[in-house]
Motif scaffolding. Structure first.
Motif, PDB file in Angstrom:
ATOM      1  N   TRP A 155       0.828  -1.208   0.000  1.00  0.00           N
ATOM      2  CA  TRP A 155       0.000   0.000   0.000  1.00  0.00           C
ATOM      3  C   TRP A 155       0.860   1.255   0.000  1.00  0.00           C
ATOM      4  CZ3 TRP A 155      -4.753  -0.074  -1.496  1.00  0.00           C
ATOM      5  CH2 TRP A 155      -5.559  -1.191  -1.259  1.00  0.00           C
ATOM      6  N   THR A 156       1.988   1.187   0.694  1.00  0.00           N
ATOM      7  CA  THR A 156       2.905   2.337   0.722  1.00  0.00           C
ATOM      8  C   THR A 156       3.476   2.606  -0.667  1.00  0.00           C
ATOM      9  OG1 THR A 156       3.510   1.831   3.020  1.00  0.00           O
ATOM     10  CG2 THR A 156       4.991   3.279   1.779  1.00  0.00           C
ATOM     11  N   GLY A 159       0.732   4.109  -2.828  1.00  0.00           N
ATOM     12  CA  GLY A 159       0.473   5.497  -2.444  1.00  0.00           C
ATOM     13  C   GLY A 159       1.572   6.445  -2.925  1.00  0.00           C
ATOM     14  N   ILE A 162       1.258   7.017  -6.738  1.00  0.00           N
ATOM     15  CA  ILE A 162       0.147   7.935  -7.040  1.00  0.00           C
ATOM     16  C   ILE A 162       0.542   9.368  -6.705  1.00  0.00           C
ATOM     17  CG2 ILE A 162      -2.197   8.602  -6.374  1.00  0.00           C
ATOM     18  CD1 ILE A 162      -2.809   5.623  -5.977  1.00  0.00           C
ATOM     19  N   PHE A 163       1.167   9.567  -5.550  1.00  0.00           N
ATOM     20  CA  PHE A 163       1.567  10.917  -5.128  1.00  0.00           C
ATOM     21  C   PHE A 163       2.587  11.522  -6.088  1.00  0.00           C
ATOM     22  CE2 PHE A 163       4.783  13.411  -2.772  1.00  0.00           C
ATOM     23  CZ  PHE A 163       4.006  14.516  -2.451  1.00  0.00           C
TER      24      PHE A 163
END
Length: 352
Positions: A155-156, A159, A162-163
């Motif tokens: 998940w990290t 994320g 995406i960022f």
């Protein structure tokens, strides 16, 4: 191309006379380095993706970092390669900072992916150190220990990608390709530049400054986070001292030291790029300052290669689990020696 666009292309930077020749020599050098760096990272990811390594959240984050490093090296090669991928002929003096159409496409979209992967690796290393520090500081906190689960590492990574994609798109979305055909200069072939339309220049300047700060932020936090990580490691070692130091504690300490070394290796990686973007945004009309800000990150492109190549050797020196896994990987390439064992059967006879 209209007069305004031509003026923008002409006044963007004013490099010194030696820069052009040094730039071409540097491109050859960096591309040769990339072949070795890419090979090292292929070995590195072949070890990290083994089942026993994927069960550890730290190594899962390192898989994400290694994938970003591989994509970074591929894109850097496509953008800067003076070999068969790009046109290696020198452009005319009057139309500097331009490309063939194919090279312009590589430059525009290649730099977009390059920014995403380089920033992604830096932020993953930052979060890896942050999660490790919390895990060492709060060993009995169930919520904190969930950060050490392998699924949370996935998940990290998602994320972070995406960022970095959104922040990169914020700056790259307004860049366009324009041709050089409609000016007074006679060119042997049509040249193209990757430019910002005049109506977006002021907005782009502010966004580039913000983006430069986002780029440099992981490198500014990395040394501070590494110091905290080392301090927490020492406190944890003192807490275990009365109970005796176990083998598990040794492995935990080695993993934490590994995270600290990998994190600090990113310290200088993003500073040149971040500095370049901040200066470009703040000194939009200062050609000499912009020239320096463009030249520094160009020659700093060797830093990602050195940084990504060092991870394999750092893991090999500091992680027992990594060394053991590497042995199993390298044994797969060793020739099999089928040893034949002869067994003799002896029968005893009795005489009456």
């Amino acid at each position: 191309m209209d007069t305004t666009t031509h003026r923008i292309m002409k006044s963007y930077i004013s490099p010194p006379s030696w820069y052009r020749e040094a730039y071409y020599i540097f491109n050859f050098t960096i591309c040769i380095m990339q072949f070795f760096g890419f090979a090292i990272n292929l070995i590195h990811i072949s070890i990290l993706t083994r089942p026993q390594m994927r069960s550890n959240a730290v190594y899962r984050l390192m898989i994400g970092i290694c994938c970003c490093d591989l994509l970074t090296q591929i894109n850097t090669f496509l953008i800067f390669s003076p070999f068969w991928i790009r046109d290696s002929s020198k452009p005319e003096e009057e139309c500097y900072m331009t490309h063939t159409f194919f090279d312009a496409i590589l430059y525009l979209h290649g730099t977009t992916v390059l920014d995403i992967t380089q920033r992604g690796a830096s932020w993953m290393a930052l979060f890896m150190a942050f999660f490790r520090m919390l895990s060492v500081k709060f060993p009995l906190n169930a919520k904190i220990q969930k950060l050490s689960k392998p699924v949370f590492a996935l998940w990290t990574i998602l994320g972070v990608i995406i960022f970095t994609s959104l922040t990169t798109w914020m700056v790259q979305a307004r860049r366009i390709i324009r041709d050089c055909d409609k000016n007074e200069i006679h060119l042997n072939q049509t040249r193209y530049g990757v430019l910002i339309p005049e109506e977006y220049i002021d907005v782009q300047a502010r966004l580039v400054s913000i983006y430069g700060f986002i780029k440099a932020l992981p490198s500014l936090i990395d040394p501070i986070l590494t110091v905290f990580l080392v301090l927490e490691l020492r406190k944890a070692a003192k807490r275990r001292k009365n109970c005796g130091k176990s083998l598990t504690a040794d492995k935990t300490d080695n993993t934490t030291k590994l995270v600290a070394f990998v994190t600090i290796s990113f310290f200088l990686l993003e500073v040149p790029n971040g500095f370049s973007h901040i200066v470009n945004g703040l000194f939009q009309n200062n050609v000499p300052v912009r020239t320096i800000s463009v030249m520094i990150p160009v020659f700093a492109e060797f830093l990602p290669i050195i940084n990504s190549s060092s991870h394999f050797f750092v893991c090999l020196l500091m992680s027992t689990q990594y060394r053991e896994t590497a042995r199993t990987v390298f044994k797969c390439f060793e020739p099999r020696n089928d040893n034949v064992v002869l067994v003799e059967e002896c029968k005893s006879t009795r005489t009456h």
